[in-house]
Enzyme design. Structure first.
Site, PDB file in Angstrom:
ATOM      1  N   GLU A   1     -80.662 122.983 -22.200  1.00 29.29           N
ATOM      2  CA  GLU A   1     -79.867 122.630 -21.013  1.00 29.29           C
ATOM      3  C   GLU A   1     -78.416 122.786 -21.452  1.00 29.29           C
ATOM      4  OE1 GLU A   1     -77.550 120.796 -18.690  1.00 29.29           O
ATOM      5  OE2 GLU A   1     -78.586 118.936 -19.255  1.00 29.29           O
TER       6      GLU A   1
ATOM      7  N   CYS B   1     -72.351 118.300 -17.070  1.00 28.16           N
ATOM      8  CA  CYS B   1     -72.839 119.692 -17.006  1.00 28.16           C
ATOM      9  C   CYS B   1     -72.831 120.154 -15.565  1.00 28.16           C
ATOM     10  CB  CYS B   1     -74.268 119.788 -17.499  1.00 28.16           C
ATOM     11  SG  CYS B   1     -74.459 119.235 -19.144  1.00 28.16           S
TER      12      CYS B   1
HETATM   13  C1  UN1 Z   1     -75.444 116.340 -17.916  1.00 29.27           C
HETATM   14  O1  UN1 Z   1     -74.298 116.433 -17.534  1.00 29.27           O
HETATM   15  O2  UN1 Z   1     -75.801 116.801 -19.025  1.00 29.27           O
HETATM   16  O3  UN1 Z   1     -77.047 115.421 -12.283  1.00 29.27           O
HETATM   17  C2  UN1 Z   1     -76.503 115.616 -17.184  1.00 29.27           C
HETATM   18  C3  UN1 Z   1     -76.230 114.754 -12.935  1.00 29.27           C
HETATM   19  C4  UN1 Z   1     -76.785 113.717 -13.874  1.00 29.27           C
HETATM   20  C5  UN1 Z   1     -77.157 114.313 -15.173  1.00 29.27           C
HETATM   21  C6  UN1 Z   1     -76.101 115.185 -15.804  1.00 29.27           C
HETATM   22  N1  UN1 Z   1     -77.930 113.100 -13.262  1.00 29.27           N
HETATM   23  O4  UN1 Z   1     -75.027 114.892 -12.824  1.00 29.27           O
END
Ligand code: UN1
Length: 504
Positions: free
Chosen positions: A261, A295
Site C-alpha cells: 500500500e 495516503c
Molecule cells: C493511510 O494513509 O495509510 O482512508 C491510511 C483513510 C484512512 C486510512 C489511511 N482510513 O484515510
C-alpha cells in the site's frame, strides 16, 4: 504528558532495547522520538540489532506452529479481548498518536477507533473464512477449497497511521492463524510500543506471547533481514513507492508474497451540477485533514470551468479558516508536519510548483513558530505541471480547470499512482461514468464524499504505483491465508479426470 507516558508504560524506555520485550546487551544506537509541535524529546528507544530481530522471528515461527492449530473462533475470542483493551486505552493511545505524529485530537482518537473496528470485523470473520465446495466431474468425488494459516507475517508501517495500519494487518492475521512481526516507522516508535503492549497483555494472559512481535530497527539492519527472511511468507508494507519497489523486488526474488500500500495522488472532480457546500467540506477535509499526510489525502482538484469562479473563493475562505496549532488544543484543525524534512519538502514543492507556472491562491509558507507547522496551501495549476504527478506529504492542493468529464477523468488517471478518487455531482450519469470501467482507475472511487477517511469494511488499496495490495475489509483476509484445493474420492473406483485411461 508525563502522566500519559507513564500510564502507557513509556517512561523508562532508556532501560533497554525494544524488540518485543526489553532486552539488555550492548548499546547499538538509540532512537529519539520527537514531538512535532516543538521538536522536543518525547522518549528514547534503543534500536534492535539483527540478532534481536532474529530472536523475535524465531519466536514468531515457533508460536505459529501452535497458533495455527487453535480453532479460528477461539483466536477470534482473543482478538475480541484485544478490541476491548484498545477501547479501554482509546483516550491514551489517541493522545499519544497526537503527541508523537501531530494529529489533531479527534483524528488521533479516530485512528484508534479504526483499530477497534478492524478488531470487531476480525472477530466476526473468525467464524467465516469461507472456502468453496465444488462439483467434481468424476462420480463419487467431491471437491472443496479451504483456507489455512500462512505463517509469520512481516508488517512494515508508516508514521502517518502508527496504530491503525498495524491493526488492519495484525487483527486479520491473528484470526487467520498467522503470527506477526511488526517493524514500525522510526518516526513513531512510542505509539508502536504502547499499541503492542496493550495487545500483547491480552495475548500473554492467554499464554500466547509470541503471536505478536515488535522490532524497532533500521531498514539496513532489521528491514533487509525481514525482507530476505524465508520464514515470512508474506510482507505487508505501507509507505513510499520507493520503499515498496525495494520490498517487491527482494521478497519476490525468494517467491514470498507482498501486500503493498504505497503512494497516492488522489483527486477530486467537481462537476457543474455538484452540491458545492458538500464539495467544499469534502475537499477541505481531504486536502487539509491530517495536515495532508494521509495516503488518501486529496492532492489534486479538477473543477469544471463553469463553476471555478464560485468554488475557488469558497475554498480559499475555508483554507483560511482552518485553525493551525497544537493538535491537542480544542478547535485546532491543522497540526504540524511530522518533522523538519517534511517542512523542507513542502517548501520545495511550493517553489517547484511556482516555477512550473502555478499560482498560490492560499497559504504557501511555513508558519513562523516552533515546530513543523505549514499553511494549508491551494495552488492554481495546469495539467502539464510535473509536480502535480508527485506525492508530497503535506497539505498542498493543486487546482486545475477542465471542460468535459472525459477530460477530467483522463487528467485524474494520468499519474503513476492509483489509490483514491472522488467525484462531486448530482448527475446519476456522471457518477456512473466515473465509476465505470472507463472511469477512475483507482482502488477507491467515491461519489459525493472526499478521497480520505475510508471505512475498514471495504478493501483498502490501489493500483499502479500504489502497489495493488488490498488491506482491511471485504476479502482482504485471503492475502493472509493459503488456499488448498481438495478432491475427495468416496467411491471404490479411481476414474481419472479429462477421461484419461491408465489401466494397470
Ligand atoms: C493511510 O494513509 O495509510 O482512508 C491510511 C483513510 C484512512 C486510512 C489511511 N482510513 O484515510
Amino acid at each position: 504528558m508525563r502522566e500519559l507516558l507513564a500510564r502507557l508504560g513509556l517512561s523508562d524506555l532508556n532501560a533497554g532495547a525494544w524488540a518485543g520485550a526489553p532486552v539488555g546487551g550492548p548499546d547499538d544506537g538509540t532512537l529519539v522520538s520527537l514531538n512535532p509541535t516543538d521538536n522536543s524529546v518525547l522518549g528514547q528507544v534503543q534500536l534492535a540489532t539483527r540478532a534481536q530481530y532474529d530472536a523475535v522471528a524465531s519466536e514468531a515461527a515457533r508460536a505459529f506452529r501452535e497458533w495455527r492449530m487453535v480453532p479460528a473462533p477461539k483466536r477470534g475470542e482473543i482478538v475480541r479481548q484485544m478490541g476491548d483493551a484498545l477501547r479501554a486505552n482509546k483516550d491514551d493511545l489517541g493522545a499519544l498518536v497526537s503527541l508523537e505524529v501531530g494529529k489533531i485530537r479527534s483524528e488521533g482518537l479516530g485512528e484508534v477507533q479504526e483499530s477497534i473496528d478492524i478488531a470487531d470485523f476480525s472477530v466476526g470473520l473468525s467464524r467465516q473464512l469461507y472456502g468453496l465446495s465444488l462439483h467434481s466431474e468424476r462420480p463419487q468425488h467431491r471437491m472443496m477449497e479451504q483456507w489455512h494459516p500462512l505463517g509469520p507475517v512481516g508488517v512494515i508501517t508508516a508514521f502517518n497511521f502508527p496504530n491503525a495500519v498495524w491493526a488492519w494487518n495484525a487483527m486479520l492475521a491473528a484470526v487467520c492463524g498467522d503470527t506477526v512481526i511488526w517493524k514500525p516507522s522510526l518516526k513513531a516508535p512510542l505509539t508502536a510500543i504502547a499499541t503492542h503492549r496493550v495487545c500483547e497483555a491480552v495475548l500473554a494472559k492467554h499464554g500466547w506471547s509470541g503471536v505478536f512481535g515488535l522490532v524497532i530497527g533500521k531498514d539496513a539492519e532489521v528491514g533487509e533481514a525481514m525482507l530476505r527472511d524465508e520464514r515470512l511468507p508474506l510482507i505487508s508494507a505501507t509507505g513510499s513507492t520507493r520503499m515498496g519497489r525495494r520490498v517487491g523486488a527482494v521478497v519476490s526474488e525468494r517467491f514470498g508474497r507482498t501486500l503493498l500500500e504505497l503512494g497516492g495522488n488522489n483527486a477530486i472532480i467537481v462537476e457543474p451540477d455538484a452540491d458545492l457546500s458538500l464539495a467544499v467540506r469534502g475537499i477541505t477535509f481531504g486536502a487539509v485533514g491530517t495536515a495532508g499526510q494521509r495516503c488518501t489525502t486529496t492532492r489534486r482538484l479538477f473543477v469544471h470551468e463553469r463553476i471555478s469562479s464560485e468554488l475557488l473563493p469558497r475554498l480559499v475562505a475555508a483554507w483560511k479558516q482552518c485553525r493551525i496549532g497544537d493538535p491537542l488544543a480544542e478547535g485546532t484543525l491543522v497540526g504540524p508536519l511530522i518533522d523538519a524534512d517534511a517542512v523542507r519538502s513542502f517548501e520545495q514543492a511550493v517553489a517547484t510548483a511556482i516555477s512550473q507556472g502555478g499560482e498560490v491562491l492560499a497559504g504557501g509558507k511555513r508558519v513562523d513558530r516552533p515546530g513543523n507547522y505549514v499553511e494549508p496551501t491551494l495552488i492554481r495549476a495546469h495539467a502539464g505541471m510535473a509536480i502535480c504527478k508527485e506525492e508530497t506529504f503535506a497539505p498542498i492542493l493543486y487546482v486545475v480547470e477542465y471542460r468535459s468529464l472525459e477530460e477530467a477523468i483522463h487528467l485524474q488517471n494520468d499519474v503513476p499512482q492509483g489509490l483514491s478518487s472522488s467525484i462531486f455531482t448530482d448527475s446519476f450519469r456522471s457518477a456512473e461514468t466515473f465509476l465505470s470501467a472507463a472511469g477512475s482507475d483507482c482502488g477507491i472511487a467515491n461519489v459525493n464524499i472526499g478521497t480520505s477517511g475510508a471505512e475498514i469494511g471495504g478493501a483498502f488499496g490501489g493500483e499502479k504505483e500504489t502497489g495493488g495490495g488490498r488491506e482491511s475489509g471485504s476479502d482482504a483476509w485471503k492475502a493472509y491465508m493459503r488456499r488448498q484445493t481438495n478432491t475427495m474420492n468416496w467411491g471404490r473406483d479411481l476414474p481419472l479426470a479429462q477421461g484419461i485411461t491408465f489401466d494397470v
